[in-house]
Design an enzyme around this catalytic site. Structure first.
Site, PDB file in Angstrom:
ATOM      1  N   ASP A 291       1.531   0.160  11.525  1.00  0.00           N
ATOM      2  CA  ASP A 291       1.162  -1.243  12.236  1.00  0.00           C
ATOM      3  C   ASP A 291       2.492  -1.910  12.188  1.00  0.00           C
ATOM      4  O   ASP A 291       2.466  -3.158  12.140  1.00  0.00           O
ATOM      5  CB  ASP A 291       0.066  -2.020  11.644  1.00  0.00           C
TER       6      ASP A 291
ATOM      7  N   CYS B  62       2.735  -8.222  -5.253  1.00  0.00           N
ATOM      8  CA  CYS B  62       3.110  -9.420  -6.146  1.00  0.00           C
ATOM      9  C   CYS B  62       3.133 -10.810  -5.481  1.00  0.00           C
ATOM     10  O   CYS B  62       4.071 -11.184  -4.968  1.00  0.00           O
ATOM     11  CB  CYS B  62       4.594  -9.009  -6.612  1.00  0.00           C
TER      12      CYS B  62
ATOM     13  N   GLY C  23       0.767  -1.247  -0.136  1.00  0.00           N
ATOM     14  CA  GLY C  23       0.116   0.094   0.048  1.00  0.00           C
ATOM     15  C   GLY C  23       0.960   1.014  -0.157  1.00  0.00           C
ATOM     16  O   GLY C  23       1.728   1.558   0.780  1.00  0.00           O
TER      17      GLY C  23
ATOM     18  N   GLN D  80      -7.311   8.635   2.219  1.00  0.00           N
ATOM     19  CA  GLN D  80      -6.481   8.695   3.281  1.00  0.00           C
ATOM     20  C   GLN D  80      -5.015   8.309   2.779  1.00  0.00           C
ATOM     21  O   GLN D  80      -4.213   8.446   3.653  1.00  0.00           O
ATOM     22  CB  GLN D  80      -6.825   7.651   4.275  1.00  0.00           C
TER      23      GLN D  80
ATOM     24  N   ARG E 163      -7.156  -2.367   8.492  1.00  0.00           N
ATOM     25  CA  ARG E 163      -7.642  -3.680   8.338  1.00  0.00           C
ATOM     26  C   ARG E 163      -7.182  -4.211   9.642  1.00  0.00           C
ATOM     27  O   ARG E 163      -8.120  -4.755  10.449  1.00  0.00           O
ATOM     28  CB  ARG E 163      -7.100  -4.343   7.169  1.00  0.00           C
TER      29      ARG E 163
HETATM   30  P1  ADP Z   1       2.521  -4.084   2.910  1.00  0.00           P
HETATM   31  O1  ADP Z   1       4.078  -4.408   2.460  1.00  0.00           O
HETATM   32  O2  ADP Z   1       1.706  -2.757   2.737  1.00  0.00           O
HETATM   33  O3  ADP Z   1       2.088  -4.725   3.986  1.00  0.00           O
HETATM   34  P2  ADP Z   1       1.548  -6.452   1.335  1.00  0.00           P
HETATM   35  O4  ADP Z   1       1.289  -7.007   2.508  1.00  0.00           O
HETATM   36  O5  ADP Z   1       0.461  -6.611   0.403  1.00  0.00           O
HETATM   37  O6  ADP Z   1       1.896  -5.087   1.367  1.00  0.00           O
HETATM   38  O7  ADP Z   1       2.912  -6.906   0.687  1.00  0.00           O
HETATM   39  C1  ADP Z   1       3.520  -6.293  -0.336  1.00  0.00           C
HETATM   40  C2  ADP Z   1       4.400  -7.533  -1.263  1.00  0.00           C
HETATM   41  O8  ADP Z   1       5.263  -7.991  -0.495  1.00  0.00           O
HETATM   42  C3  ADP Z   1       3.417  -8.610  -1.586  1.00  0.00           C
HETATM   43  O9  ADP Z   1       2.543  -8.207  -2.761  1.00  0.00           O
HETATM   44  C4  ADP Z   1       4.507  -9.496  -2.005  1.00  0.00           C
HETATM   45  O10 ADP Z   1       4.863  -9.454  -2.937  1.00  0.00           O
HETATM   46  C5  ADP Z   1       5.383  -9.171  -0.511  1.00  0.00           C
HETATM   47  N1  ADP Z   1       5.130 -10.297   0.268  1.00  0.00           N
HETATM   48  C6  ADP Z   1       4.193 -10.057   1.211  1.00  0.00           C
HETATM   49  N2  ADP Z   1       4.215 -11.146   2.194  1.00  0.00           N
HETATM   50  C7  ADP Z   1       5.219 -11.800   1.969  1.00  0.00           C
HETATM   51  C8  ADP Z   1       5.709 -13.000   2.433  1.00  0.00           C
HETATM   52  N3  ADP Z   1       5.529 -13.379   3.420  1.00  0.00           N
HETATM   53  N4  ADP Z   1       7.116 -13.439   1.806  1.00  0.00           N
HETATM   54  C9  ADP Z   1       7.459 -12.875   0.641  1.00  0.00           C
HETATM   55  N5  ADP Z   1       6.972 -11.652   0.220  1.00  0.00           N
HETATM   56  C10 ADP Z   1       5.858 -11.324   0.820  1.00  0.00           C
HETATM   57  O1  F6P Z   2      -2.007  -1.064   4.334  1.00  0.00           O
HETATM   58  C1  F6P Z   2      -2.533   0.162   3.834  1.00  0.00           C
HETATM   59  C2  F6P Z   2      -3.960   0.181   3.545  1.00  0.00           C
HETATM   60  O2  F6P Z   2      -4.454   1.339   3.301  1.00  0.00           O
HETATM   61  C3  F6P Z   2      -4.940  -0.314   4.700  1.00  0.00           C
HETATM   62  O3  F6P Z   2      -5.209   0.450   5.659  1.00  0.00           O
HETATM   63  C4  F6P Z   2      -6.111  -0.894   3.784  1.00  0.00           C
HETATM   64  O4  F6P Z   2      -7.039  -1.887   4.404  1.00  0.00           O
HETATM   65  C5  F6P Z   2      -5.319  -1.246   2.640  1.00  0.00           C
HETATM   66  O5  F6P Z   2      -4.008  -0.692   2.477  1.00  0.00           O
HETATM   67  C6  F6P Z   2      -6.181  -1.179   1.329  1.00  0.00           C
HETATM   68  O6  F6P Z   2      -5.574  -1.841   0.388  1.00  0.00           O
HETATM   69  P1  F6P Z   2      -5.837  -1.657  -1.273  1.00  0.00           P
HETATM   70  O7  F6P Z   2      -5.026  -0.189  -1.714  1.00  0.00           O
HETATM   71  O8  F6P Z   2      -5.044  -2.820  -2.000  1.00  0.00           O
HETATM   72  O9  F6P Z   2      -7.157  -1.448  -1.584  1.00  0.00           O
END
Ligand code: ADP
Ligand code: F6P
Length: 320
Positions: A129, A73, A11, A252, A171
């Site tokens: 978070d 990804c 995000g 936001q 979330r």
């Molecule tokens: P954020 O970094 O905002 O928490 P995500 O949870 O979507 O967003 O994670 C972003 C990207 O990081 C995912 O699309 C994936 O490519 C990679 N990723 C997330 N979790 C893992 C994991 N457990 N192991 C390896 N890569 C991960």
């Molecule tokens: O992780 C940041 C965030 O904005 C969360 O607060 C929200 O639930 C989520 O990303 C929304 O994800 P997306 O932009 O993929 O709808």
């Protein structure tokens, strides 16, 4: 290291561009080359690279979003995807990477480091978070955006003696909700970290307030704790008080970053480059008591940040 890469993942958050700018200019000042990697880990796997110079990051400091764009990804969750990323980086002579993102991105950064590509994470998410840091890039700007929206909604709620139920992002974490509940004087706040009793925590304060002549109410709910539309319907049905829901959604996530977020991003970017310049990877940059520090990625991800009870207590006391 002579050449590093920088990417934004997950995000997006206001301030990510300030972090990119800091990484690029700090690296150049250390005599390093910098490659911008577009679209997060998707771009790393597919070689979506662009050479960056000092001018590449002009006029972006004040802009929300990320000029490198971001992605989620799924392929990167598999070690085969991670290995593709390492091979692509090495093919481009990239010896280390700065990953600006949230906890999911840091898990990918950990895998990159373990697969032989030293990686440093910078916490960029509006959710705040990430347990090892007092705050994340984007959180302050998101709070300001939500505060402006709620102050506008409060105007019309007062005109029409209504209960406003505002749904904010988060979330799995209620930091945005808890902080704006205090800053905007909400009567109640619902967060994923804390269970609540609808009658006792929501309906009673509204009914009691009505008896005391209170003419409008403000309820803040984090998306991980419930839906504003359903809550507003239930409030109106049970109490007879007119209720209206507002889901703030993705406003936001945008907007020009505050000074605090620009400063935080600039400080963290400098620190991340310093670590890679010293040959250190597998680290998360954090801020603790206003000092910029760093942790092993696994240790950092294991740290838990509990919602300060005093924040929640303050929200309920000040809403009397
Ligand atoms: P954020 O970094 O905002 O928490 P995500 O949870 O979507 O967003 O994670 C972003 C990207 O990081 C995912 O699309 C994936 O490519 C990679 N990723 C997330 N979790 C893992 C994991 N457990 N192991 C390896 N890569 C991960
Ligand atoms: O992780 C940041 C965030 O904005 C969360 O607060 C929200 O639930 C989520 O990303 C929304 O994800 P997306 O932009 O993929 O709808």
């Amino acid at each position: 290291m002579r050449k590093i890469g920088v990417l934004t993942s997950g995000g997006d958050a206001p301030g990510m561009n300030a972090a990119i700018r800091s990484v690029v200019r700090a690296a150049l000042s250390n005599g390093m080359e910098v490659c911008g990697i577009r679209k997060g880990y998707t771009g790393l796997i597919n070689g979506m690279f662009m050479e960056m110079n000092a001018r590449s990051v002009s006029d972006i400091l004040h802009r929300g979003g990320t000029v490198l764009q971001s992605s989620r990804c799924p392929e990167f969750r598999e070690m085969s995807g991670v290995k593709k990323g390492v091979e692509m980086a090495h093919r481009m002579g990239i010896e280390g990477v700065v990953v600006i993102g949230g906890d999911g991105s840091f898990r990918g950064a950990r895998d990159l480091s373990l697969a032989g590509l030293p990686t440093v994470g910078i916490p960029g998410t509006i959710d705040n978070d990430i347990g090892c840091t007092d705050t994340t890039i984007g959180f302050d700007t998101a709070l300001d955006t939500v505060k402006d929206a709620i102050d506008k909604i409060r105007d019309t709620a007062q005109s029409h003696e209504r209960c406003s139920v505002i749904e904010v992002m988060g979330r799995g974490a209620g930091y945005i909700a808890a902080y704006v509940a205090i800053a905007c004087g909400a009567e109640a706040v619902l967060i994923p970290e804390k269970s609540y009793n609808f009658e006792k925590d929501i309906l009673e304060p509204i009914i009691e307030g009505k008896k005391r002549g209170k003419e409008n109410n403000l309820i803040i709910v984090a998306e991980g704790a419930g839906g504003a539309i359903e809550i507003a319907e239930k409030i109106e049905e049970v109490t007879g008080v007119e209720a209206r829901a507002t889901v703030l959604g993705h406003i936001q996530r945008g907007g020009s970053p505050t000074v605090n977020d620009r400063m935080l991003a600039s400080r963290m970017g400098m620190h991340a480059v310093r670590l890679l310049h010293e040959g250190k990877g597998n680290r998360i940059v954090a801020i603790k008591n206003n000092a910029i520090v760093d942790y092993d990625i696994l240790e950092g991800l294991a740290m838990k940040k509990t919602m300060q009870e005093d924040i929640l207590n303050m929200a309920s006391v000040l809403s009397l």
